[in-house]
Scaffold this active site. Structure first.
Site, PDB file in Angstrom:
ATOM      1  N   THR A 180       0.777  -1.263  -0.094  1.00 37.50           N
ATOM      2  CA  THR A 180       0.234  -0.022   0.133  1.00 37.50           C
ATOM      3  C   THR A 180       0.866   0.981  -0.409  1.00 37.50           C
ATOM      4  OG1 THR A 180      -1.985  -0.810   1.134  1.00 37.50           O
ATOM      5  CG2 THR A 180      -1.646   1.048   1.069  1.00 37.50           C
ATOM      6  N   VAL A 209     -13.306  -5.911   1.245  1.00 32.93           N
ATOM      7  CA  VAL A 209     -13.133  -3.913   1.194  1.00 32.93           C
ATOM      8  C   VAL A 209     -12.271  -3.348   1.793  1.00 32.93           C
ATOM      9  CG1 VAL A 209     -14.192  -2.262   1.384  1.00 32.93           C
ATOM     10  CG2 VAL A 209     -16.026  -3.817   0.154  1.00 32.93           C
TER      11      VAL A 209
HETATM   12  N1  ASP Z   1      -4.065  -2.397   4.022  1.00 31.26           N
HETATM   13  C1  ASP Z   1      -3.917  -2.356   2.845  1.00 31.26           C
HETATM   14  C2  ASP Z   1      -5.460  -3.464   3.095  1.00 31.26           C
HETATM   15  O1  ASP Z   1      -5.384  -4.133   3.621  1.00 31.26           O
HETATM   16  C3  ASP Z   1      -3.046  -3.164   3.189  1.00 31.26           C
HETATM   17  C4  ASP Z   1      -1.614  -2.513   3.155  1.00 31.26           C
HETATM   18  O2  ASP Z   1      -2.008  -1.398   3.410  1.00 31.26           O
HETATM   19  O3  ASP Z   1      -0.883  -3.167   3.029  1.00 31.26           O
HETATM   20  O4  ASP Z   1      -6.112  -3.354   1.738  1.00 31.26           O
END
Ligand code: ASP
Length: 317
Positions: A180, A209
């Site tokens: 992310t 989601v």
């Molecule tokens: N927060 C993101 C999700 O769970 C993934 C991430 O931050 O790596 O979709």
């Protein structure tokens, strides 16, 4: 141009377990610092917080190393579905897309939706919007993410998340990590914005989601702005971005709001990280995970959190 306020900037490329090797750290550092430098120079030229947040997200989405845009992780069915959101702190306005496919830059759709009466679209609506805006069809798949998915399929999808960055060595080890990207900005007019974009946690069930297009994962007011990363379900359970921002908006100093929110997240055994700014220009970051890939510009110099691995839950500049 005379600056009204010293701009500040912090970006992240995900949180998770440690990078594979020193090589990995240096490559990620180069990517993050280059983007910080470019976005910071836009801020010095008078870009607004939202414009700078979008530009930073675009650059991070285009870097195949990070899990957003090009280089997004694959879901359990081998498809890419991306989510992104933008919150303009001065306007107090959130917009986003959830599980969009076949576009290059989901953050562009979130930016467009800032001025729409319908501001958060799911998969079907996002695809329809991309078609209306005549955004060309794009395949965000990279060879490394495909190999990662093939490996996971052989292992029967036992990882809880995909790798934080796409690195060739990691395909063989297949450790659970995450990605992310996020950008948090204070512009020269004193306004804040936060943008976040993700390919999801990787290998998830169809229709899952992410927090990244929710105020739990990306939130801003005129007092503070936060972008989160980590296991989306944990971020949602803490409602982390909104929790930190509301504390600051209610008068708590950013450092205390971060300390308290991360102590609670740690206590609740969450696996997450966040970057934050307040309207006075305080920069902060926090994690309960092993590492947080963040870099910032504090008006004087660029710094990062790539080798920050102590027991403290937060850091600030
Ligand atoms: N927060 C993101 C999700 O769970 C993934 C991430 O931050 O790596 O979709």
């Amino acid at each position: 141009m005379k600056l009204q306020v010293q701009p500040k900037l912090i970006i992240h490329g995900g949180a998770g377990s440690s990078l594979h090797g020193k090589g990995g750290v240096e490559v990620v550092r180069r990517s993050l610092h280059t983007i910080v430098e470019e976005v910071y120079s836009l801020l010095l030229c008078g870009a607004t917080a939202s414009e700078a947040a979008v530009q930073g997200c675009l650059m991070l989405e285009d870097d195949p190393r990070f899990n957003s845009g090009t280089g997004s992780v694959l879901q359990s069915d081998g498809q890419i579905r991306m989510s992104a959101s933008l919150m303009d702190g001065a306007l107090g306005r959130f917009s986003g897309v959830i599980n969009v496919s076949r576009v290059k830059n989901p953050i562009e759709l979130a930016q467009f939706l800032q001025n729409s009466p319908d501001r958060v679209l799911s998969d079907l609506g996002s695809a329809e919007l991309a078609r209306e805006l005549q955004i060309p069809i794009y395949n965000a798949l990279t060879e490394l993410r495909l190999q990662e998915w093939i490996q996971e399929r052989q292992d029967n999808f036992k990882s809880t998340m995909a790798n934080v960055v796409a690195e060739p060595e990691l395909v063989e080890t297949s450790n659970a990590r995450r990605g992310t990207i996020g950008v948090v900005v204070l512009d020269t007019y004193g306004n804040l914005a936060a943008g976040t974009s993700t390919g999801g946690k990787g290998f998830e069930r169809i229709g899952r989601v992410s927090d990244s297009a929710m105020p739990a994962g990306n939130y801003a007011t005129s007092n503070a702005a936060v972008s989160c990363t980590g296991i989306g379900e944990d971020i949602i359970d803490e409602c982390l971005a909104a929790r930190i921002v509301v504390r600051v908006t209610d008068g708590m100093p950013l450092k205390d709001a971060m300390q308290r929110s991360f102590a609670e997240a740690h206590q609740n055994k969450r696996d997450l990280g966040a970057i934050a700014l307040d309207t006075n220009g305080a920069i902060a970051w926090g994690k309960t995970s092993e590492i947080l890939l963040a870099a910032y510009h504090n008006g004087e110099k660029i710094g990062d959190t790539l080798e920050w691995s102590g027991n403290e839950l937060i850091g600030y500049s």
